[in-house]
Scaffold this motif. Structure first.
Motif, PDB file in Angstrom:
ATOM      1  N   UNK A 235       0.829  -1.198   0.000  1.00 58.04           N
ATOM      2  CA  UNK A 235       0.000   0.000   0.000  1.00 58.04           C
ATOM      3  C   UNK A 235       0.867   1.253   0.000  1.00 58.04           C
ATOM      4  N   UNK A 236       0.371   2.345  -0.597  1.00 57.56           N
ATOM      5  CA  UNK A 236       1.096   3.617  -0.482  1.00 57.56           C
ATOM      6  C   UNK A 236       1.105   4.087   0.962  1.00 57.56           C
ATOM      7  N   UNK A 237       2.027   5.004   1.281  1.00 58.42           N
ATOM      8  CA  UNK A 237       2.128   5.570   2.629  1.00 58.42           C
ATOM      9  C   UNK A 237       1.268   6.819   2.724  1.00 58.42           C
ATOM     10  N   UNK A 238       0.857   7.147   3.937  1.00 59.68           N
ATOM     11  CA  UNK A 238       0.166   8.418   4.133  1.00 59.68           C
ATOM     12  C   UNK A 238       1.116   9.561   3.781  1.00 59.68           C
ATOM     13  N   UNK A 239       0.569  10.727   3.478  1.00 62.97           N
ATOM     14  CA  UNK A 239       1.408  11.873   3.142  1.00 62.97           C
ATOM     15  C   UNK A 239       2.399  12.207   4.239  1.00 62.97           C
ATOM     16  N   UNK A 240       1.956  12.127   5.490  1.00 61.58           N
ATOM     17  CA  UNK A 240       2.830  12.431   6.634  1.00 61.58           C
ATOM     18  C   UNK A 240       3.971  11.428   6.729  1.00 61.58           C
ATOM     19  N   UNK A 241       3.639  10.130   6.576  1.00 59.26           N
ATOM     20  CA  UNK A 241       4.676   9.098   6.662  1.00 59.26           C
ATOM     21  C   UNK A 241       5.663   9.190   5.504  1.00 59.26           C
ATOM     22  N   UNK A 242       5.161   9.542   4.327  1.00 57.74           N
ATOM     23  CA  UNK A 242       6.046   9.662   3.168  1.00 57.74           C
ATOM     24  C   UNK A 242       7.017  10.828   3.355  1.00 57.74           C
ATOM     25  N   UNK A 243       6.541  11.930   3.893  1.00 60.49           N
ATOM     26  CA  UNK A 243       7.440  13.057   4.198  1.00 60.49           C
ATOM     27  C   UNK A 243       8.533  12.622   5.164  1.00 60.49           C
ATOM     28  N   UNK A 244       8.155  11.857   6.174  1.00 58.58           N
ATOM     29  CA  UNK A 244       9.136  11.397   7.162  1.00 58.58           C
ATOM     30  C   UNK A 244      10.195  10.506   6.506  1.00 58.58           C
ATOM     31  N   UNK A 245       9.769   9.546   5.688  1.00 60.21           N
ATOM     32  CA  UNK A 245      10.713   8.629   5.045  1.00 60.21           C
ATOM     33  C   UNK A 245      11.645   9.353   4.087  1.00 60.21           C
ATOM     34  N   UNK A 246      11.153  10.396   3.430  1.00 56.34           N
ATOM     35  CA  UNK A 246      11.976  11.154   2.492  1.00 56.34           C
ATOM     36  C   UNK A 246      12.827  12.222   3.188  1.00 56.34           C
ATOM     37  N   UNK A 247      12.620  12.387   4.490  1.00 53.28           N
ATOM     38  CA  UNK A 247      13.384  13.395   5.219  1.00 53.28           C
ATOM     39  C   UNK A 247      12.955  14.811   4.912  1.00 53.28           C
ATOM     40  N   UNK A 248      11.699  14.984   4.523  1.00 56.00           N
ATOM     41  CA  UNK A 248      11.179  16.308   4.161  1.00 56.00           C
ATOM     42  C   UNK A 248      10.535  16.986   5.370  1.00 56.00           C
ATOM     43  N   UNK A 249      10.561  18.309   5.414  1.00 57.63           N
ATOM     44  CA  UNK A 249       9.852  19.027   6.474  1.00 57.63           C
ATOM     45  C   UNK A 249       8.353  18.742   6.410  1.00 57.63           C
ATOM     46  N   UNK A 250       7.671  18.885   7.541  1.00 61.71           N
ATOM     47  CA  UNK A 250       6.222  18.680   7.594  1.00 61.71           C
ATOM     48  C   UNK A 250       5.509  19.563   6.573  1.00 61.71           C
ATOM     49  N   UNK A 251       4.474  19.018   5.966  1.00 62.01           N
ATOM     50  CA  UNK A 251       3.599  19.695   4.994  1.00 62.01           C
ATOM     51  C   UNK A 251       4.274  19.948   3.643  1.00 62.01           C
ATOM     52  N   UNK A 252       5.476  19.404   3.428  1.00 64.46           N
ATOM     53  CA  UNK A 252       6.175  19.640   2.158  1.00 64.46           C
ATOM     54  C   UNK A 252       5.407  19.098   0.960  1.00 64.46           C
ATOM     55  N   UNK A 253       4.720  17.978   1.147  1.00 60.59           N
ATOM     56  CA  UNK A 253       3.992  17.362   0.038  1.00 60.59           C
ATOM     57  C   UNK A 253       2.595  17.944  -0.154  1.00 60.59           C
ATOM     58  N   UNK A 254       2.149  18.782   0.777  1.00 61.30           N
ATOM     59  CA  UNK A 254       0.816  19.372   0.706  1.00 61.30           C
ATOM     60  C   UNK A 254       0.834  20.607  -0.194  1.00 61.30           C
TER      61      UNK A 254
END
Length: 243
Positions: free
Chosen positions: A80-99
């Motif tokens: 399954x794909x990851x939630x947006x929050x979990x994907x940001x964490x795995x990629x090392x991105x700041x919170x809300x970066x994918x939003x």
């Protein structure tokens, strides 16, 4: 038997001509030393969500493994794909970066990605071919739909989205951008985090996918070669002025 005699010729060159020939020699060294391309193997990258890879290609979707988000199952890996929050964490991105617009609750709901680290020199160029495929509508009241991206450290570059120019797809997806080429020039020496991903926005229905192949880093010529050329040009010009 007659002796065959060869006349000897003495060639005399002025210092400026000698230096000019040296300049031509140096120039040819630069011209015949093209940049070197290093192919990156996506199967060695870290993967998160619905991802399948080979030595030259990666395919990612934001589709769930049970297929409830589409009229048929578009999931590739049974992950399954990851939630947006979990994907940001795995990629090392700041919170809300994918939003796209977190203030107005335009959020990335789920997605998939791959990530690696590369060490490059200033002027090196990352290049690859990509194709964005989607079942999502190009009409979104919020103005933003599913999108595919490249991550360079904390910077995201959108590759394709539901507002891109789309045509009918020859795959089981409805629409696609078709294969496109992308390049990114690194502005400084160092180690960079690279990621490629696809996310769903607002809802979890109507899946999208990203297919990327031929990922390469093209290196710039060695500075010593360029420096030698500059010295030759400067010396030639100085000698000509003195003459």
């Amino acid at each position: 038997m007659k002796n065959i005699m060869f006349k000897s010729f003495n060639f005399r060159f002025s210092p400026s001509k000698v230096l000019f020939l040296s300049f031509l020699s140096t120039s040819s060294l630069v011209v015949t030393s093209p940049s070197h391309a290093i192919t990156l193997n996506p199967s060695s990258w870290n993967s998160f969500g619905d991802v399948i890879t080979s030595s030259n290609q990666v395919s990612l979707t934001n589709a769930f493994s049970d297929g409830f988000d589409d009229t048929e199952n578009f999931n590739l890996s049974s992950n399954d794909p990851l939630s947006g929050i979990d994907l940001e964490f795995e990629l090392g991105l700041p919170d809300f970066s994918l939003d796209p617009d977190p203030t107005n609750f335009v959020n990335a709901t789920e997605g998939s990605a791959i990530k690696t680290t590369v060490t490059v020199k200033t002027g090196d160029v990352l290049s690859f071919n990509w194709n964005f495929l989607t079942n999502d509508s190009s009409f979104n009241p919020e103005g933003v739909g599913d999108y595919a991206f490249l991550q360079v450290n904390d910077t995201l570059v959108t590759l394709g989205d539901t507002n891109s120019s789309l045509g009918l797809s020859s795959t089981n997806f409805i629409q696609e951008t078709g294969s496109q080429n992308f390049s990114y020039t690194f502005s400084a020496d160092g180690a960079y985090s690279l990621g490629l991903g696809i996310v769903d926005v607002i809802d979890t229905s109507n899946s999208s996918a990203l297919v990327v192949d031929n990922i390469q880093v093209k290196t710039v010529p060695e500075p010593s070669t360029i420096f030698g050329l500059i010295i030759s040009i400067g010396s030639f010009g100085l000698l000509k002025r003195r003459k």
